[in-house]
Write an enzyme that holds these catalytic residues in place. Structure first.
Site, mmCIF file in Angstrom:
data_model
loop_
_atom_site.group_PDB
_atom_site.id
_atom_site.type_symbol
_atom_site.label_atom_id
_atom_site.label_comp_id
_atom_site.label_asym_id
_atom_site.label_seq_id
_atom_site.Cartn_x
_atom_site.Cartn_y
_atom_site.Cartn_z
ATOM 1 N N ASP A 104 6.313 -3.865 5.864
ATOM 2 C CA ASP A 104 5.684 -4.707 4.841
ATOM 3 C C ASP A 104 6.600 -5.878 4.491
ATOM 4 O O ASP A 104 6.842 -6.170 3.324
ATOM 5 C CB ASP A 104 5.372 -3.860 3.602
ATOM 6 C CG ASP A 104 4.284 -4.459 2.728
ATOM 7 O OD1 ASP A 104 3.450 -5.208 3.265
ATOM 8 O OD2 ASP A 104 4.260 -4.185 1.514
ATOM 9 N N ASP A 133 -0.413 -4.612 9.630
ATOM 10 C CA ASP A 133 0.259 -5.820 9.110
ATOM 11 C C ASP A 133 1.471 -6.280 9.920
ATOM 12 O O ASP A 133 1.923 -7.412 9.740
ATOM 13 C CB ASP A 133 0.710 -5.649 7.652
ATOM 14 C CG ASP A 133 -0.444 -5.499 6.687
ATOM 15 O OD1 ASP A 133 -1.602 -5.708 7.100
ATOM 16 O OD2 ASP A 133 -0.200 -5.168 5.512
ATOM 17 N N ASP A 150 -3.320 0.216 -3.688
ATOM 18 C CA ASP A 150 -2.647 -0.743 -2.808
ATOM 19 C C ASP A 150 -1.251 -1.085 -3.308
ATOM 20 O O ASP A 150 -0.416 -1.566 -2.539
ATOM 21 C CB ASP A 150 -3.454 -2.041 -2.717
ATOM 22 C CG ASP A 150 -4.798 -1.847 -2.052
ATOM 23 O OD1 ASP A 150 -4.865 -1.095 -1.071
ATOM 24 O OD2 ASP A 150 -5.783 -2.450 -2.513
#
Length: 454
Positions: free
Chosen positions: A184, A230, A409
């Site tokens: 992330d 991601d 989230d």
């Protein structure tokens, strides 16, 4: 941590007895300075090092919610989970063509346990049957820490037992591989357990080796994997972020290792490819296709890599007749347009990819996002179409539920080490707990707004 000094000072001024936290509120975790006890009828349960939550009817605990719950939500429910491996004569299944065709998907027992033990007790009676139906929808199991890999074996053993008992159609396992070092890199909410600076690449390879061992042990179980949400998308658009620039070579090395090691006959893989609002823009489409194709070919064009997964944990529509205002400037305003723009570029570069799309939270269109890039706990969303191979597009293998709806989230607590500003925006539902932990108000929102309804 920047507020640590002020938190200490505040603590000195607090009365001896702090206010009790309400049901579903935060009651502990790294950096937490608020109430640590819960109102009557709830107990403080530590879900991860960052977050403890007041759960109704629970007993105080310092362990995570069990991931070995015997509850199962597939249509075959008579065989209990088992950890016994396959016999030496068990045949190896081979994935070819659309890996979803001819299979039913495994309903995630952990998610089912969240719905039944966390969500349903405090829901109004009118919503409880609907919530129970949600628990039966197959959703991917996230292997977001290495400690969850043994649970993969538990689930594969359960699938194997059900298939041997005559499950028809046979059941396929569905998992997300998600534990890159410096994970992330362009946000904060889902930072992972490994650091590149602290042996992260080697640790990640050991994590992949452990997953491979489970897949080899249960070679007669057809298994579908989504690889690292991601990660590659960040390498397309966010190399201006220092953490992403620093992680670039490690991400590529780790994903390459995963694709090679998990290239097994019983496995089908989809690399994460962001979504239309991220990589569908004309300026991003070409570089994204180039990167995905290079990753695929550099890994030796693995037979198990079927294509790309889009819209993971996002809210985009599959096909729109009118593009919403927040998509202005991007001709690929939905996922169908996005994959049909991406596919020819991939094929030209040597990657004949097919696609899957996460529809777990895209039931309300247009969304209530203020901007297309707003990703955190967006208000007004609903559960979307159920998993299906009936997509109407030869490029699209399936609609699936990858994000477990109801898991947060990211936290809206600005003092948290993993706070990301997106989770404090006006279009984010608040207050919200840490990423991956149960968010009761969000689950109720998804359930109430589900399209089609339950």
């Amino acid at each position: 941590m920047k507020h640590l000094a002020s938190s200490i000072a505040l603590t000195l001024l607090l009365p001896a007895v702090q206010a009790q936290q309400t049901v579903w509120g935060q009651c502990g975790g790294q950096g937490w300075s608020g109430p640590t006890s819960c109102v009557a009828g709830a107990a403080c349960s530590t879900l991860n090092p960052y977050y403890a939550q007041c759960i109704p009817g629970a007993t105080a605990t310092s362990t995570t919610l069990t991931t070995t719950t015997a509850a199962t939500t597939t249509s075959q429910t008579t065989t209990k989970p088992t950890t016994t491996g396959p016999t030496t004569s068990a045949p190896t299944v081979t994935a070819s063509g659309n890996p979803f065709s001819g299979y039913q998907l495994y309903a995630n027992p952990y998610y089912s346990s969240e719905v039944h033990t966390l969500a349903m007790p405090s829901l109004p009676s009118s919503l409880q049957p609907k919530a129970s139906a949600v628990a039966e929808v197959p959703s991917f199991v996230w292997l977001d820490v290495a400690a969850k890999v043994p649970t993969m074996g538990t689930y594969l053993a359960d699938i194997q037992a059900k298939n041997k008992a005559g499950a028809n159609p046979p059941i396929a396992g569905i998992f997300v591989v998600y534990d890159l070092p410096d994970r992330d890199c362009a946000a904060l909410a889902s930072n992972g357990e490994y650091s590149i600076a602290n042996n992260g690449v080697a640790n990640y390879k050991a994590y992949i080796d452990a997953i491979r061992a489970q897949l080899v042990k249960y070679s007669d179980v057809h298994t579908i994997l989504v690889i690292e949400p991601d990660s590659l998308a960040n390498l397309v658009t966010n190399l201006n972020v220092a953490k992403c620039a620093n992680a670039q070579s490690a991400y590529l090395e780790c994903v390459d290792y995963a694709l090679k090691q998990l290239n097994l006959p019983n496995v089908a893989m989809y690399l994460d490819a962001g979504h239309a609002g991220w990589l569908g823009w004309p300026a991003n489409l070409g570089p994204a296709a180039t990167l995905f194709a290079k990753v695929y070919t550099d890994a030796g064009s693995p037979a198990a890599v079927r294509g790309l997964a889009t819209n993971v944990a996002n809210y985009n529509a599959w096909s729109l007749s009118t593009c919403p205002s927040y998509t202005q400037g991007d001709p690929n305003c939905d996922e169908k347009k996005y994959i049909n723009a991406m596919a020819p570029l991939l094929k030209e570069a040597g990657f004949d990819a097919h696609f899957i799309m996460d529809t777990s939270r895209n039931g309300v269109q247009p969304t209530k996002q203020n901007a297309w890039g707003d990703w955190c706990n967006v208000i007004g969303t609903g559960f979307g179409v159920r998993p299906s191979t009936n997509t109407g597009d030869p490029l699209q293998d399936a609609f699936v539920w990858i994000k477990p709806g109801g898991e947060s989230d990211g936290t809206s607590n600005s003092t948290s080490p993993r706070y990301d500003a997106h989770c404090g925006y006006s279009d984010a539902l608040q207050p919200a707990p840490e990423a991956g932990t149960w968010f009761q108000a969000y689950f109720e929102q998804l359930l109430t707004n589900a399209n089609p309804s339950f």
